[in-house]
Design an enzyme around this catalytic site. Structure first.
Site, mmCIF file in Angstrom:
data_model
loop_
_atom_site.group_PDB
_atom_site.id
_atom_site.type_symbol
_atom_site.label_atom_id
_atom_site.label_comp_id
_atom_site.label_asym_id
_atom_site.label_seq_id
_atom_site.Cartn_x
_atom_site.Cartn_y
_atom_site.Cartn_z
ATOM 1 N N GLU A 11 0.717 -1.102 -0.071
ATOM 2 C CA GLU A 11 0.088 -0.039 0.129
ATOM 3 C C GLU A 11 0.769 1.336 -0.102
ATOM 4 O O GLU A 11 0.632 2.380 -0.687
ATOM 5 C CB GLU A 11 -0.889 0.000 1.230
ATOM 6 C CG GLU A 11 -2.112 -1.032 0.992
ATOM 7 C CD GLU A 11 -2.835 -1.421 2.371
ATOM 8 O OE1 GLU A 11 -4.122 -1.187 2.234
ATOM 9 O OE2 GLU A 11 -2.329 -1.339 3.466
ATOM 10 N N GLU A 25 -3.881 -9.604 3.829
ATOM 11 C CA GLU A 25 -4.681 -9.433 5.067
ATOM 12 C C GLU A 25 -5.689 -10.276 5.103
ATOM 13 O O GLU A 25 -6.139 -10.740 6.411
ATOM 14 C CB GLU A 25 -5.198 -7.977 4.916
ATOM 15 C CG GLU A 25 -4.078 -6.931 5.413
ATOM 16 C CD GLU A 25 -3.472 -6.480 3.921
ATOM 17 O OE1 GLU A 25 -2.784 -5.425 3.998
ATOM 18 O OE2 GLU A 25 -3.638 -7.181 2.820
#
Length: 264
Positions: free
Chosen positions: A118, A138
Site C-alpha cells: 500500500e 490481510e
C-alpha cells in the site's frame, strides 16, 4: 536531523528515503511513519528537490505494518476507531502521500506486502527488481487492507485482479506485476535503484511547476468526468503562461541551450 528507522541521502535533484529496519523486514511502525512524514514535509518546501525515492533493502521493500507493539484495550476499540484518521501516524503518512505535490518513486526489491505494498502504491512510479514479490495477504489473517489497497490497487490493475489478490492472498512476481501494469519497470535484482535514479534525473530536468501541475491534473482527473478533467487541465496549463520557467524554457529552446528552471 538523525533518524532511527530510516536513512536519508540527498542527490542532485532528489532525495532518497531508505527504510532501515532489516531485522523487522522494514515493517512500518508509528516512528517509521513519523520520520518519513517529517522528511516529506521538509522536501516539499525545498525547490532544489524535484522528487523523492522510497526504498527498502534487497530482501524487503516493506513487509507490512509492525503489529508487535500494537495493543488495544478491550474498552478502547471505539476510541481507536474515532482517532484512526487523525492520530495514527501510519494513516497520516498514507494520506500525506496521496496529496503530495512532488513525484514519489517506489523502489521495490524483495517483499512488498500488506501495508508495504500500500505504501508503494501511493508512489507515482514503481520500479521493481526481478526478485520483487507483491501482495495483500490481510484476508488470510482475518483482516483486510486498511491503507488504501482496495482503492489504489484496482485503479492500477482493475477490479477483478485486485479482488483476486485481496481475497486469495495471491502474490505477483515482478514480471507479472509488469504485465498487469502494476509497476512501470522491472530490472535485474539489485538494479531497481539505478533505474529509479534514471527516472529521477529525467524528472529533475523538467520544469518543477510543469511536473507539479501535471501531477495534480492526472491525479484529480482520474476521478472526474472527461469534460471536467479537460477543463481543469486547461486552467492549470494556462497558469504556466505567467511563470518564469515557461519563458526560460522557450528561450533555452530557441538558443539551443539547457534551461535553468527556478520553480517559479
Amino acid at each position: 536531523m538523525s533518524y532511527e528507522d530510516i536513512q536519508i541521502e540527498r542527490r542532485e535533484g532528489w532525495v532518497e528515503i531508505t527504510l532501515n529496519r532489516p531485522a523487522k523486514m522494514n515493517t512500518l511502525r508509528d516512528q517509521t511513519a513519523t520520520e518519513i512524514a517529517t522528511v516529506l514535509a521538509e522536501v516539499e518546501q525545498d525547490r532544489s528537490v524535484s522528487c523523492v525515492l522510497i526504498q527498502g533493502n534487497e530482501k524487503a521493500f516493506c513487509a507490512g505494518i509492525d503489529t508487535s507493539g500494537f495493543t488495544i484495550e478491550a474498552h478502547q476499540y471505539f476510541d481507536f476507531y474515532r482517532r484512526r484518521r487523525t492520530a495514527r501516524p501510519v494513516n497520516q503518512l498514507f494520506r500525506q502521500l496521496q496529496r503530495y505535490s512532488k513525484p514519489v518513486i517506489s523502489v521495490i526489491e524483495g517483499y512488498a506486502l500488506g501495508g508495504g505494498l500500500e505504501l508503494a502504491l501511493l508512489g507515482d512510479l514503481l520500479v521493481a527488481g526481478e526478485n520483487a514479490r507483491l501482495g495483500l495477504p490481510e484476508a488470510r489473517l482475518g483482516m483486510m487492507p486498511g491503507g488504501g489497497g482496495t482503492a489504489t490497487l484496482p485503479r492500477r490493475v482493475g477490479a477483478a485482479l485486485a479482488k483476486e489478490m485481496i481475497w486469495t492472498g495471491r502474490r505477483l512476481n515482478a514480471r507479472e506485476a509488469l504485465e498487469y501494469r502494476l509497476v512501470n519497470h522491472v530490472t535485474e535484482a539489485g538494479a531497481a535503484l539505478d533505474k529509479a535514479r534514471e527516472l529521477a534525473a529525467g524528472i529533475s530536468a523538467a520544469a518543477p511547476l510543469s511536473v507539479m501541475f501535471s501531477k495534480l491534473a492526472i491525479d484529480q482527473g482520474l476521478d472526474q468526468p472527461l469534460p471536467q478533467a479537460m477543463d481543469a487541465e486547461g486552467d492549470l496549463s494556462f497558469m504556466l503562461y505567467f511563470s518564469h520557467d515557461r519563458d526560460e524554457g522557450l528561450a533555452a529552446f530557441g538558443a539551443k541551450r539547457s534551461p535553468s528552471f527556478r520553480g517559479e
